[in-house]
Design an enzyme around this catalytic site. Structure first.
Site, PDB file in Angstrom:
ATOM      1  CE  LYS A  50     -41.128  55.114  22.894  1.00 23.31           C
ATOM      2  NZ  LYS A  50     -39.934  55.057  23.261  1.00 23.31           N
ATOM      3  CB  SER A  51     -38.342  61.666  24.325  1.00 23.23           C
ATOM      4  OG  SER A  51     -38.110  60.592  23.435  1.00 23.23           O
ATOM      5  N   GLY A 123     -35.428  50.806  25.525  1.00 25.28           N
ATOM      6  CA  GLY A 123     -33.904  51.588  25.205  1.00 25.28           C
ATOM      7  C   GLY A 123     -33.846  52.857  26.015  1.00 25.28           C
ATOM      8  NE  ARG A 151     -32.559  48.904  20.893  1.00 25.55           N
ATOM      9  CZ  ARG A 151     -33.220  50.024  21.059  1.00 25.55           C
ATOM     10  NH1 ARG A 151     -34.263  50.084  21.914  1.00 25.55           N
ATOM     11  NH2 ARG A 151     -32.781  51.156  20.481  1.00 25.55           N
ATOM     12  CG  ASP A 352     -37.792  56.861  17.407  1.00 25.59           C
ATOM     13  OD1 ASP A 352     -36.821  56.022  17.066  1.00 25.59           O
ATOM     14  OD2 ASP A 352     -38.158  57.484  18.392  1.00 25.59           O
ATOM     15  CE  LYS A 379     -33.111  54.413  16.609  1.00 25.48           C
ATOM     16  NZ  LYS A 379     -32.788  55.194  17.433  1.00 25.48           N
ATOM     17  NE  ARG A 383     -37.998  50.510  14.814  1.00 26.45           N
ATOM     18  CZ  ARG A 383     -38.248  51.453  15.805  1.00 26.45           C
ATOM     19  NH1 ARG A 383     -37.505  52.675  15.660  1.00 26.45           N
ATOM     20  NH2 ARG A 383     -38.825  51.260  16.837  1.00 26.45           N
TER      21      ARG A 383
HETATM   22  C1  S3P Z   1     -34.794  58.669  22.344  1.00 26.08           C
HETATM   23  C2  S3P Z   1     -33.718  58.780  21.174  1.00 26.08           C
HETATM   24  C3  S3P Z   1     -33.553  58.076  19.898  1.00 26.08           C
HETATM   25  C4  S3P Z   1     -34.987  57.419  19.558  1.00 26.08           C
HETATM   26  C5  S3P Z   1     -35.715  56.829  20.751  1.00 26.08           C
HETATM   27  C6  S3P Z   1     -35.850  57.739  22.022  1.00 26.08           C
HETATM   28  C7  S3P Z   1     -34.935  59.470  23.539  1.00 26.08           C
HETATM   29  O1  S3P Z   1     -32.799  56.799  20.232  1.00 26.08           O
HETATM   30  O2  S3P Z   1     -34.882  56.189  18.802  1.00 26.08           O
HETATM   31  O3  S3P Z   1     -36.898  56.212  20.389  1.00 26.08           O
HETATM   32  O4  S3P Z   1     -35.654  59.654  24.245  1.00 26.08           O
HETATM   33  O5  S3P Z   1     -33.594  60.287  23.654  1.00 26.08           O
HETATM   34  P1  S3P Z   1     -31.039  57.199  19.829  1.00 26.08           P
HETATM   35  O6  S3P Z   1     -30.577  58.089  20.755  1.00 26.08           O
HETATM   36  O7  S3P Z   1     -30.619  55.585  19.888  1.00 26.08           O
HETATM   37  O8  S3P Z   1     -31.179  57.693  18.596  1.00 26.08           O
END
Ligand code: S3P
Length: 470
Positions: A50-51, A123, A151, A352, A379, A383
Site C-alpha cells: 500500500k505504501s 491517512g 485523526r 500496522d 490509527k 487499535r
Molecule cells: C504509512 C505510515 C504509517 C502506517 C501507515 C502507512 C506510510 O503511518 O501506519 O499505514 O505509508 O507512510 P504513520 O506515519 O502515522 O506511522
C-alpha cells in the site's frame, strides 16, 4: 473577504463530506462470522504494498512523461490517491490487473482541483498529499470518512505551516480542512516529534518544489519507501546516519526544485497484508503456507522478527529485489508460540501489524507484553482499545495499559468467546482482518460487525481466505 470566502468553501466541503458520510452510513454494513478452520495449505500471493503504491502514483504524477506501474494495490485508499492526482491534472489510467500508466505534469505544475479531494479512509493519501500541495500555489480542501475525520493532522500542519502553507482545519487540527499552498515555500530543517513515515514524507514531498535544501531529522527510523523512490525518480536526496541521544538518527536532505524522471515500477507484495496469513498459518494446527513475493524492507519486517522470537517457523526462500526493495517467498508452518516481551524499539517497523500480533499472542503459551504503542491510539481506530475489546469478546485474556496490551495466551487452545459477542471494527480494516484470523482459531467462530473496510487495503482478503480454509 478572503477569509469569508474560504469560510464558505470550507462550509461547502463540510456539507459534501457530511453527505458522503450519510451515503456511507446508508450502505448496509456487511457483518460476517469467521468460522474455525482446518489446516491452511497451499501457495498464495498478496496484493501490492500500500505504501509503495501510493507513492508510485504520486511521484509518477509529479514526473514529466509516462510512469508504468505493475502490481499496484487496487484498494480504496490507493484509488483515492489516484483520483486526487487526476483532479490535479495528471492522467492516471488502469491498463489491466494491477497495471497502471501515469502521465505526470511535473513538479510545480499541479492544477487547482475543481472539487474537494475525498480521501475516504486513507491517512497516507491525506498526509502525503498535504505535503505535495503545500508547495504548489493551489488551494485544496481535504475531506474523508468518519474515521479519517477523527485523526490528528496537526503533525503535518505544523511543519508545512513553517514552510509557508496556510491551513484552515476543523477543531483539533482535523478534516475537513483547507490547505492554501505557497510558492516559493521556505526550506526547513525539521526534527520529527513522532516516529511517522507519513510526516517525514509530507515534508520531503513539500521539499520537492521548494528551492534549497529541506531537511528531516528522524530520531527513530520509520519506513523509507519515500526516500528510496524519490531517489529512483532522480531527486537529489541524501541520507546520513549520525549518533544521537538514543542511537542512530537519520538526517534526510532533499534538494528542490527537483525534476523527476518517469519510471517503471514493480510493486512488491505488502508485508502488512501478508502478516494476516503468516499469523493464520502459525496458529491453525497442521498449516503449511507459502506466501510469495513478500516485501521485506527492514523498516517493515518487524513482525517477522517478533513472530520468530515467539517460536514461529517462517522461512525465507528465493530472496531477491523487486522495485528496489528486498523481497522473499515465506514458508510458514504451524508452530507452538510462546509469549514474549516485545521490544518497543521494533514498533515503527511493525506499526500496522500489532492488531494481528495481539491475535497470535492470545493463542501463545504464556504472557506477551507490549508497550510504547501510543501511536496505535490514532490509527484508523484506537487499535489498543478496539483490539482489547474484540479479543476479550472472543475469549482472550487481555489487559489494556495506556501504551500497550498485556495478553495471557491460551497455549494453543482455541479461543472460547461468548456466542453473541461481536467485534466492533470502527471502520478499521486491520481490526476486521485480525479478528477474522482469530475466528479461524476459535471454537465457535468470531463475528465481525462490518467487513466493508477491508476493501481499503486488501480487497481480495476474504476470497484468499475462503480459498484456503477447508
Ligand atoms: C504509512 C505510515 C504509517 C502506517 C501507515 C502507512 C506510510 O503511518 O501506519 O499505514 O505509508 O507512510 P504513520 O506515519 O502515522 O506511522
Amino acid at each position: 473577504m478572503r477569509q469569508s470566502q474560504r469560510g464558505a468553501r470550507l462550509a461547502i466541503a463540510r456539507a459534501r463530506c457530511q453527505s458522503a458520510r450519510v451515503n456511507n452510513d446508508a450502505a448496509p454494513a456487511r457483518p460476517r462470522r469467521f468460522l474455525p478452520s482446518g489446516p491452511l495449505r497451499g501457495t498464495i500471493r498478496v496484493p501490492g504494498d500500500k505504501s509503495i503504491s501510493h507513492r508510485s502514483i504520486m511521484l509518477g504524477a509529479l514526473a514529466v512523461g509516462e510512469t508504468r506501474v505493475s502490481g499496484l494495490l487496487e484498494g480504496e485508499d490507493v484509488l483515492a490517491t489516484a483520483a486526487a492526482m487526476r483532479a490535479m491534472g495528471a492522467s492516471v489510467e488502469r491498463l489491466g490487473d494491477g497495471e497502471w500508466s501515469v502521465h505526470g505534469v511535473g513538479v510545480g505544475a499541479l492544477l487547482q482541483p475543481q472539487a474537494p479531494l475525498d480521501m475516504g479512509n486513507s491517512g497516507t493519501s491525506t498526509r502525503l498529499l498535504m505535503g505535495v500541495v503545500a508547495s504548489h500555489t493551489i488551494t485544496v480542501q481535504f475531506v474523508g470518512d468518519a474515521s479519517l475525520s477523527g485523526r490528528p493532522m496537526g503533525r503535518v500542519i505544523e511543519p508545512l505551516s513553517q514552510m509557508g502553507a496556510a491551513f484552515e482545519a476543523s477543531e483539533g487540527g482535523r478534516l475537513p480542512l483547507t490547505l492554501r499552498g505557497v510558492w516559493p515555500a521556505v526550506p526547513i530543517e525539521y526534527r520529527l516529534p513522532v516516529a511517522s513515515a507519513q510526516v517525514k514524507s509530507a515534508v520531503l514531498l513539500a521539499g520537492l518544489n521548494t528551492a534549497g535544501i529541506t531537511t528531516v531529522i528522524e530520531p527513530v527510523p520509520t519506513r523509507d519507501h519515500s526516500e528510496r523512490m524519490l531517489r529512483g525518480f532522480g531527486a537529489d536526496l541524501t541520507v546520513e546516519e549520525v549518533g544521537g541521544a538514543n542511537g542512530l538518527e537519520r538526517i534526510i536532505r532533499i534538494r528542490g526544485e527537483a525534476e523527476l524522471k518517469p519510471q517503471t515500477i514493480e510493486v512488491p507484495g505488502d508485508p502488512s497484508s501478508a502478516a494476516f496469513f503468516i499469523v493464520a498459518a502459525l496458529v491453525v494446527p497442521g498449516s503449511e503456507l507459502l506466501i510469495e513475493n513478500v516485501g521485506l524492507n527492514p523498516t517493515r519486517a518487524g513482525i517477522v522478527t517478533v513472530l520468530r522470537q515467539m517460536g514461529g517457523s517462517i522461512e525465507e526462500l528465493n530472496r531477491r529485489e523487486v522495485g528496489g526493495e528486498p523481497v522473499a517467498d515465506l514458508l510458514v508452518k504451524h508452530s507452538a508460540l510462546r509469549g514474549i516481551e516485545v521490544d518497543p524499539a521494533l514498533a515503527p517497523s511493525m506499526i500496522d501489524e500489532f492488531p494481528v500480533l495481539f491475535v497470535a499472542a492470545s493463542l501463545a503459551q504464556g504472557t506477551t507484553v507490549t508497550s510504547g504503542l501510543d501511536e496505535l491510539r490514532v490509527k484508523e481506530s484506537d487499535r489498543l482499545s478496539a483490539m482489547a475489546a474484540a479479543l476479550t469478546g472472543a475469549g482472550a485474556r487481555v489487559t489494556e495499559q495506556h501504551d500497550g496490551l498485556i495478553i495471557e495466551g491460551t497455549g494453543g487452545e482455541q479461543l472460547r468467546g461468548s456466542a453473541n459477542s461481536r467485534t466492533k471494527t470502527h471502520l478499521d480494516h486491520r481490526i476486521a482482518m485480525s479478528m477474522a484470523i482469530a475466528g479461524l482459531a476459535s471454537r465457535d467462530g468470531v463475528e465481525v460487525d462490518d467487513t466493508r473496510p477491508i476493501a481499503t487495503s486488501f480487497p481480495v482478503f476474504e476470497a484468499l481466505l475462503d480459498g484456503l480454509s477447508p
